[in-house]
Design a protein around this motif. Structure first.
Motif, short mmCIF file in Angstrom:
data_model
loop_
_atom_site.label_atom_id
_atom_site.label_comp_id
_atom_site.label_asym_id
_atom_site.label_seq_id
_atom_site.Cartn_x
_atom_site.Cartn_y
_atom_site.Cartn_z
N VAL A 18 0.83 -1.21 0.00
CA VAL A 18 0.00 0.00 0.00
C VAL A 18 0.86 1.25 0.00
O VAL A 18 0.48 2.28 -0.56
CB VAL A 18 -0.94 0.00 1.23
N SER A 19 2.03 1.20 0.61
CA SER A 19 2.85 2.39 0.81
C SER A 19 3.78 2.69 -0.35
O SER A 19 4.51 3.68 -0.32
CB SER A 19 3.69 2.23 2.09
N PHE A 38 -4.18 4.63 5.85
CA PHE A 38 -4.17 5.78 4.95
C PHE A 38 -3.78 7.06 5.69
O PHE A 38 -3.04 7.88 5.17
CB PHE A 38 -5.53 5.93 4.27
N LEU A 41 -0.10 7.04 6.23
CA LEU A 41 0.66 7.30 5.00
C LEU A 41 0.66 8.78 4.62
O LEU A 41 1.45 9.20 3.77
CB LEU A 41 0.08 6.48 3.85
N SER A 42 -0.22 9.56 5.23
CA SER A 42 -0.25 10.99 4.94
C SER A 42 1.03 11.66 5.42
O SER A 42 1.44 11.50 6.57
CB SER A 42 -1.46 11.63 5.62
N GLY A 62 2.23 11.59 0.64
CA GLY A 62 0.83 11.23 0.81
C GLY A 62 -0.04 12.42 1.19
O GLY A 62 0.31 13.19 2.09
N TYR A 64 -3.96 12.99 2.35
CA TYR A 64 -5.13 12.24 2.82
C TYR A 64 -6.42 13.01 2.57
O TYR A 64 -6.52 14.20 2.90
CB TYR A 64 -4.98 11.94 4.31
N ALA A 205 0.94 10.92 -3.81
CA ALA A 205 -0.12 9.90 -3.79
C ALA A 205 -1.32 10.49 -3.05
O ALA A 205 -1.22 10.84 -1.87
CB ALA A 205 0.35 8.62 -3.10
N LEU A 207 -4.56 9.96 -1.19
CA LEU A 207 -5.11 8.84 -0.42
C LEU A 207 -6.59 9.11 -0.15
O LEU A 207 -6.95 9.80 0.81
CB LEU A 207 -4.34 8.70 0.90
N ASP A 209 -9.90 8.04 1.16
CA ASP A 209 -10.32 7.04 2.15
C ASP A 209 -11.84 6.85 2.14
O ASP A 209 -12.60 7.81 2.10
CB ASP A 209 -9.85 7.49 3.54
N LYS A 238 -4.61 6.42 -4.51
CA LYS A 238 -4.82 5.19 -3.76
C LYS A 238 -6.18 5.30 -3.08
O LYS A 238 -6.48 6.32 -2.45
CB LYS A 238 -3.72 5.00 -2.71
N SER A 240 -9.31 3.50 -0.60
CA SER A 240 -9.76 2.44 0.30
C SER A 240 -11.28 2.35 0.19
O SER A 240 -11.96 3.36 -0.03
CB SER A 240 -9.36 2.73 1.76
#
Length: 251
Positions: A18-19, A38, A41-42, A62, A64, A205, A207, A209, A238, A240
């Motif tokens: 995922v990362s 997530f 990863l921010s 990242g 978010y 990226a 993210l 969510d 990415k 989720s």
């Protein structure tokens, strides 16, 4: 953010999948930890740490975005194809602005760090270029002189003001106002990639969510897919989602 980073268990066996720098979709039942990963990863969650720890822990830049907090309440009323098509341009514009706001929050934190230029490559030239791009592209009225705040913070204010204006447009059914295009985020990240040296090794990226149909309806997801799955070397998305919650296949 600080507490999350402190208690996060990096022993998750599929964290590396995922990362990494590739686009991906993370699925699983509610409560399994998708949002926790997530948020961890921010980049913003780690900017309280020394730079060597950030470089050790993260391989992506990242950003978010929470569908439950920022998109569900604004777009949940759009439940059918007809409404999604009528408000297509506003949906795209609102999503662009929301992601841009979160990006600017991260950049504002980087701008307060001593190594902002030496490590990140985020100097005055880069900051000015990003401010000019946002101020010109979202077609805001004359923004006046900057007093006491950075250009990044001023750009964030402009984006937040435009977000509020778009919310009013949704309520009034004003679909003919100027909006950004589906390529806006790609153009912004290409500009960042050009000016910020750190993005050569830590790609952006986004993210997103909880991109699930109980948060974002299928018709709205089909509108946003043209942004999320656009192929750009300067960023990836990415997502989720709960299992079978993301509608990825459409025309």
């Amino acid at each position: 953010d600080r507490l999350l980073v402190d208690i996060f268990a990096a022993s998750c066996p599929w964290l590396s999948k995922v990362s990494g720098p590739d686009a991906c979709l993370v699925t699983g039942p509610r409560g399994c930890g998708k949002s926790t990963i997530f948020r961890w990863l921010s980049l913003k969650a780690h900017l309280h740490k020394p730079i060597h720890e950030i470089e050790r822990d993260l391989t992506i830049f990242g950003v978010y975005v929470s569908c439950s907090a920022d998109l569900q309440n604004r777009l949940a009323w759009i439940r059918n194809e007809a409404d999604a098509e009528e408000y297509r341009h506003l949906i795209v514009h609102y999503f662009n602005l929301l992601v841009t706001r979160e990006m600017l929050k991260t950049l504002a934190m980087i701008a307060r760090r001593p190594e902002r230029e030496s490590t990140w490559g985020f100097g005055e030239t880069a900051e000015g270029a990003i401010f000019d791009f946002i101020a010109n592209t979202i077609r805001m009225p004359q923004h006046g002189p900057l007093r006491g705040i950075s250009k990044t913070e001023r750009a964030q204010e402009l984006v937040e003001a435009e977000l509020f204006t778009v919310q009013i447009s949704f309520q009034r059914g004003e679909t003919d106002r100027p909006t950004t295009t589906p390529s806006f985020l790609g153009d912004l990240t290409e500009l960042l990639y050009l000016h910020m040296s750190a993005l050569q090794k830590t790609p952006i990226a986004f993210l997103v969510d909880d991109y699930s149909t109980h948060r974002i309806s299928e018709p709205v997801q089909k509108v946003l897919n043209q942004i999320i799955w656009e192929r750009r070397p300067s960023h990836v998305f990415k997502l989720s989602s709960e299992k079978h919650g993301a509608i990825l296949n459409d025309e």
